[in-house]
Design an enzyme around this catalytic site. Structure first.
Site, short mmCIF file in Angstrom:
data_model
loop_
_atom_site.label_atom_id
_atom_site.label_comp_id
_atom_site.label_asym_id
_atom_site.label_seq_id
_atom_site.Cartn_x
_atom_site.Cartn_y
_atom_site.Cartn_z
N GLU A 1 -104.38 55.51 -45.15
CA GLU A 1 -104.04 54.16 -45.63
C GLU A 1 -105.16 53.12 -45.43
O GLU A 1 -104.94 52.08 -44.82
CB GLU A 1 -102.75 53.68 -44.95
CG GLU A 1 -101.60 54.64 -45.18
CD GLU A 1 -100.29 54.19 -44.53
OE1 GLU A 1 -100.30 53.18 -43.82
OE2 GLU A 1 -99.27 54.86 -44.75
N GLU B 1 -95.92 63.17 -48.20
CA GLU B 1 -94.84 62.55 -47.41
C GLU B 1 -93.65 62.21 -48.31
O GLU B 1 -93.09 61.10 -48.24
CB GLU B 1 -95.36 61.29 -46.71
CG GLU B 1 -96.60 61.54 -45.89
CD GLU B 1 -97.05 60.36 -45.04
OE1 GLU B 1 -96.30 59.37 -44.93
OE2 GLU B 1 -98.16 60.44 -44.48
C1 XIL Z 1 -93.96 57.02 -39.75
C2 XIL Z 1 -92.98 57.84 -38.92
O1 XIL Z 1 -92.14 58.55 -39.79
C3 XIL Z 1 -92.20 56.94 -38.01
O2 XIL Z 1 -91.40 57.72 -37.13
C4 XIL Z 1 -93.15 56.04 -37.20
O3 XIL Z 1 -92.40 55.13 -36.46
C5 XIL Z 1 -94.09 55.30 -38.12
O4 XIL Z 1 -94.78 56.23 -38.94
N1 XIL Z 1 -97.10 56.77 -43.71
C6 XIL Z 1 -97.60 57.71 -42.85
C7 XIL Z 1 -96.73 58.26 -41.77
O5 XIL Z 1 -98.72 58.19 -43.04
O6 XIL Z 1 -97.45 58.60 -40.63
C8 XIL Z 1 -95.65 57.29 -41.42
O7 XIL Z 1 -94.79 57.91 -40.49
C9 XIL Z 1 -94.91 56.86 -42.66
C10 XIL Z 1 -95.83 56.15 -43.62
#
Ligand code: XIL
Length: 355
Positions: free
Chosen positions: A160, A265
């Site tokens: 990101e 994701e």
């Molecule tokens: C999220 C997790 O799912 C949560 O448990 C944590 O509190 C925050 O991060 N993008 C990403 C992931 O790359 O690492 C994130 O995961 C969600 C958004």
């Protein structure tokens, strides 16, 4: 006489039981075992995992073992957890995931060395010149990569780095390591392991053309300068309102880079506005199902060498980060419902992927 009656009786009972077994076996055995989704796919199917749930929720573990061929640590390899103090690494919980994956013969994808949201306080407060900052992040990346060498074959190196408008996101990394920090991280990762696959991971390429373009430009620039990069992670935290065309566009344009593409994701939200008393109606379920089908169909059409896999973010609806992180209790974004049962879309995907 008594003995003969007893033997006869035992014989009759034996024959009866045997005949019962034959009947139940021949009637209950299906002709062919229905395939799981992962078995129908030419690419790995993944989920992000919590080590605690693996050992505390039997249905979670059962689903993970049976349904997925690739895993990503949801949080346990992020900097604030795996590297909580200057000279201390906390491998235990990440190792749990790696060990379970090994038992299950699942691939492990590493996530993520550098992410602005997982910066530990000791890094935020770190005092040092440019060289000291470089060395801090270089050693963070190389220590973890080397520790998992041979066990983890791919990593999200930077997560990101762009804003939605395609500009670079401001972060402590950009401030301290300079505008070219993403390239630096990729070079350091490659130095530690020439064969590991290196991914750039981000969200929203399907909803922001500018962000998508920024990623593509970065990849083109890396290629020109000889900066190593092997793949793009499209997080695909999406929702039922997104058009199929936007999803196709993000996947197709990313494919044109020639890199591996990871839908990294995936979740398809149905209650993005967090409506109170929301009802997950059949109509919404169908819309969601169509979206999943579109994503899988489009992805299956890309060249196989570029199909790194599709990974869901979490296992079943009640595990979803959309419920906990965004406090949306009435959200149902995944393939498995609150009880870890397959939703109807599961069978639709299996049928579609077998065509
Ligand atoms: C999220 C997790 O799912 C949560 O448990 C944590 O509190 C925050 O991060 N993008 C990403 C992931 O790359 O690492 C994130 O995961 C969600 C958004």
């Amino acid at each position: 006489m008594k003995n003969q009656i007893f033997i006869l009786l035992v014989g009759v009972i034996f024959l009866y039981c045997n005949s019962k077994n034959e009947v139940t076996e021949s009637t209950s055995k299906p002709q062919t075992t229905p395939k799981t989704l992962k078995e129908t796919l030419p690419f790995p199917l993944g989920a992000s995992l919590s080590p605690t749930k693996l050992f505390s929720i039997a249905a979670y573990r059962k689903t993970v073992d049976a349904e997925f061929s690739s895993v990503t640590a949801e949080n346990m390899m992020k900097m604030h957890i795996i590297h909580p103090e200057t000279n201390r690494y906390n491998w235990l919980r990440a190792d749990t995931i790696v060990n379970v994956a090994k038992q299950n013969k699942q691939r492990v994808h590493g996530h993520a060395f550098v992410w602005h949201e997982s910066t530990p306080n000791w890094v935020k407060g770190f005092q040092g010149d440019a060289a000291a900052w470089d060395s801090l992040i270089k050693s963070h990346i190389q220590t973890i990569l080397s520790y998992y060498k041979g066990k983890i074959g791919s990593w999200d190196v930077v997560n990101e780095a762009f804003n939605d408008d395609g500009t670079w996101r401001n972060s402590v990394y950009r401030e301290k390591l300079g505008d070219d920090y993403v390239a630096k991280c990729f070079k350091w990762a490659r130095e530690a392991d020439p064969s590991v696959l290196l991914f750039y991971n981000d969200f929203g390429q399907e909803s922001s053309e500018k962000k998508l373009q920024a990623t593509l430009d970065m990849v083109a620039d890396f290629k020109k300068r000889g900066i190593p990069i092997d793949g793009i992670g499209l997080q695909m935290h999406t929702h039922i309102g997104i058009s199929d065309a936007r999803i196709t566009n993000a996947i197709q344009k990313s494919v044109e880079t020639g890199l591996k593409i990871h839908i990294s994701e995936l979740d398809v939200a149905v209650n993005q506005n967090n409506t109170a008393n929301f009802i997950y109606t059949d109509a919404l379920k169908n819309q969601q199902s169509d979206k999943f089908l579109h994503i899988f169909k489009t992805y299956r059409q890309i060249p196989q060498a570029q199909q790194f896999g599709i990974t869901f973010w979490n296992v079943c609806d009640s595990d979803s980060w959309l419920r906990s992180y965004f406090k949306r209790p009435l959200e149902y974004p995944l393939l498995f419902d609150d009880n870890y049962d397959r939703k109807p879309v599961y069978d639709k995907l299996v049928a579609e992927m077998q065509k």
